[in-house]
Design a protein around this motif. Structure first.
Motif, PDB file in Angstrom:
ATOM      1  N   LEU A  48       0.678  -1.232   0.172  1.00 55.10           N
ATOM      2  CA  LEU A  48      -0.125   0.003   0.093  1.00 55.10           C
ATOM      3  C   LEU A  48       0.861   1.177   0.011  1.00 55.10           C
ATOM      4  N   LEU A  49       1.878   1.224   0.882  1.00 56.43           N
ATOM      5  CA  LEU A  49       2.471   2.337   1.128  1.00 56.43           C
ATOM      6  C   LEU A  49       4.188   2.540   0.674  1.00 56.43           C
ATOM      7  N   GLU A 304       8.833  10.826  -2.411  1.00 55.21           N
ATOM      8  CA  GLU A 304       8.825   9.708  -1.970  1.00 55.21           C
ATOM      9  C   GLU A 304       8.198   9.557  -0.478  1.00 55.21           C
ATOM     10  N   GLY A 305       7.326  10.588  -0.278  1.00 56.45           N
ATOM     11  CA  GLY A 305       6.378  10.368   0.873  1.00 56.45           C
ATOM     12  C   GLY A 305       7.012  11.085   2.151  1.00 56.45           C
ATOM     13  N   ASN A 331      -1.822   7.048  -2.177  1.00 54.51           N
ATOM     14  CA  ASN A 331      -2.172   6.183  -0.736  1.00 54.51           C
ATOM     15  C   ASN A 331      -1.673   6.540   0.385  1.00 54.51           C
ATOM     16  N   VAL A 332      -0.351   7.321   0.275  1.00 58.51           N
ATOM     17  CA  VAL A 332       0.251   7.939   1.455  1.00 58.51           C
ATOM     18  C   VAL A 332      -0.594   9.129   1.970  1.00 58.51           C
ATOM     19  N   LYS A 333      -1.093  10.002   1.190  1.00 59.73           N
ATOM     20  CA  LYS A 333      -1.874  11.035   1.323  1.00 59.73           C
ATOM     21  C   LYS A 333      -3.098  10.616   1.907  1.00 59.73           C
ATOM     22  N   ALA A 337      -4.523  11.232   5.979  1.00 58.84           N
ATOM     23  CA  ALA A 337      -5.829  11.787   6.229  1.00 58.84           C
ATOM     24  C   ALA A 337      -6.588  10.821   7.346  1.00 58.84           C
ATOM     25  N   GLN A 338      -6.394   9.643   7.222  1.00 64.34           N
ATOM     26  CA  GLN A 338      -6.956   8.610   8.093  1.00 64.34           C
ATOM     27  C   GLN A 338      -6.344   8.639   9.577  1.00 64.34           C
TER      28      GLN A 338
END
Length: 344
Positions: A48-49, A304-305, A331-333, A337-338
């Motif tokens: 995912l990340l 790169e996050g 996905n990182v964004k 937020a989550q």
């Protein structure tokens, strides 16, 4: 427009100049938070990340969660990539406060004065800080693609990054279009050094004396090109805790302990939306991104996050470092937020 009020440091919470005070998450869904952290650190490289190397959350001025990937830890320094742009914005703010720079005057760029009537000579620091200079600059990190940022950092421009950026032609009249360009930040960094009349060593001393040392940031490693320009677009390594210190300065309206290090209106300037919309990229202020974690949030974002996210209504800072492929960027964004929503 009305900006959200920034929180003050709680009276019972010491400033983290020497060390970070610790606490427990408040008003957070612990199960959701743990599940999100488990997702990020499930493996050295997740589907995912990608890789998550560090995740640190500050709430009410205290570290309430801190996780590191295998081989990383609180003493490790992490790449800023474009988070350095927000550090550059702070350095400009110090000089604006002293009257040494005027962001609404034409920027001090020698290349734009070489030819009479060069339209680039009208570009202001404000337009550079808001990515609205109109300069042509291809911000592409895919190998093999035409890319000004790669050519500037690693190719023909690496000996003098500001000069490389300043030689780019106009694609739009200044102040009419938004286009993210790392080259503009290196022009800004050189303008700051010229305002101080210092070389690279002198500018680094200024960075440390006026910004890093007052905050207790002992880890930063800023990088300079052979011409002596701080590569403010991309390169200032630091620990996650020190990136959080920098974030706290902005979340506290530029105040640190008993000093107003940056004017409060400079912090407001950073988080005021740019008139030219950042089409498809998200909302943008002045070298800070806006609203990644809900309305009123603002953040320093890097390739790169790398993220330092400030959420005023929750008095919260989230620092995330890792190595996330471009195709997992969104996905990182969403994960950020989550995580923030778990505190709502």
């Amino acid at each position: 427009m009305s900006l959200p009020i920034l929180p003050t440091q709680p009276a019972h919470t010491p400033w983290p100049t020497a060390q970070w005070p610790q606490g427990q998450p408040e008003h957070a869904d612990g199960a959701v938070l743990e599940a999100l952290m488990a997702t990020a650190f499930a493996a050295p490289d997740t589907e995912l990340l990608g890789e998550t190397h560090a995740a640190l959350i500050v709430q009410g001025g205290r570290i309430v969660m801190e996780r590191y990937g295998e081989g990383f830890g609180p003493d490790a320094t992490y790449p800023s990539w474009s988070k350095a742009k927000s550090i550059t914005q702070a350095l400009v703010g110090l000089l604006v406060a002293e009257g040494k720079l005027d962001i609404h005057a034409p920027a001090d760029v020698p290349e734009w004065r070489e030819t009479p009537d060069d339209p680039r000579a009208a570009i202001t620091l404000d337009q550079l800080l808001r990515m609205s200079s109109g300069l042509s600059f291809v911000e592409d990190y895919v190998p093999g693609h035409v890319s000004d940022v790669i050519e500037m950092l690693f190719g023909s421009g690496k000996a003098d990054v500001a000069h490389y950026a300043a030689t780019r032609p106009l694609a739009h009249p200044p102040g009419t279009a938004w286009s993210y360009a790392s080259g503009t930040t290196n022009i800004v960094a050189r303008c700051a050094a010229r305002a101080l009349a210092v070389d690279g060593a002198g500018f680094e001393a200024f960075m440390r004396e006026r910004l890093f040392e007052p905050l207790g940031m002992t880890s930063p490693v800023p990088k300079f090109d052979p011409a002596g320009t701080f590569i403010g677009s991309s390169f200032c390594f630091a620990t996650a805790r020190d990136f959080a210190r920098f974030g706290l300065l902005y979340l506290r309206s530029g105040r640190w302990e008993d000093r107003q290090l940056l004017p409060a209106d400079w912090i407001d300037y950073a988080r005021t939306p740019t008139p030219q919309p950042a089409v498809r990229e998200g909302d943008y202020g002045a070298h800070w991104w806006l609203n990644i974690a809900g309305p009123g949030s603002f953040s320093a974002n890097g390739y790169e996050g790398q993220y330092t996210v400030l959420v005023p209504d929750l008095d919260l800072i989230l620092v995330r470092h890792g190595k996330t492929p471009l195709d997992k960027k969104d996905n990182v964004k969403a994960w950020i937020a989550q995580v923030v929503d778990a505190f709502r």
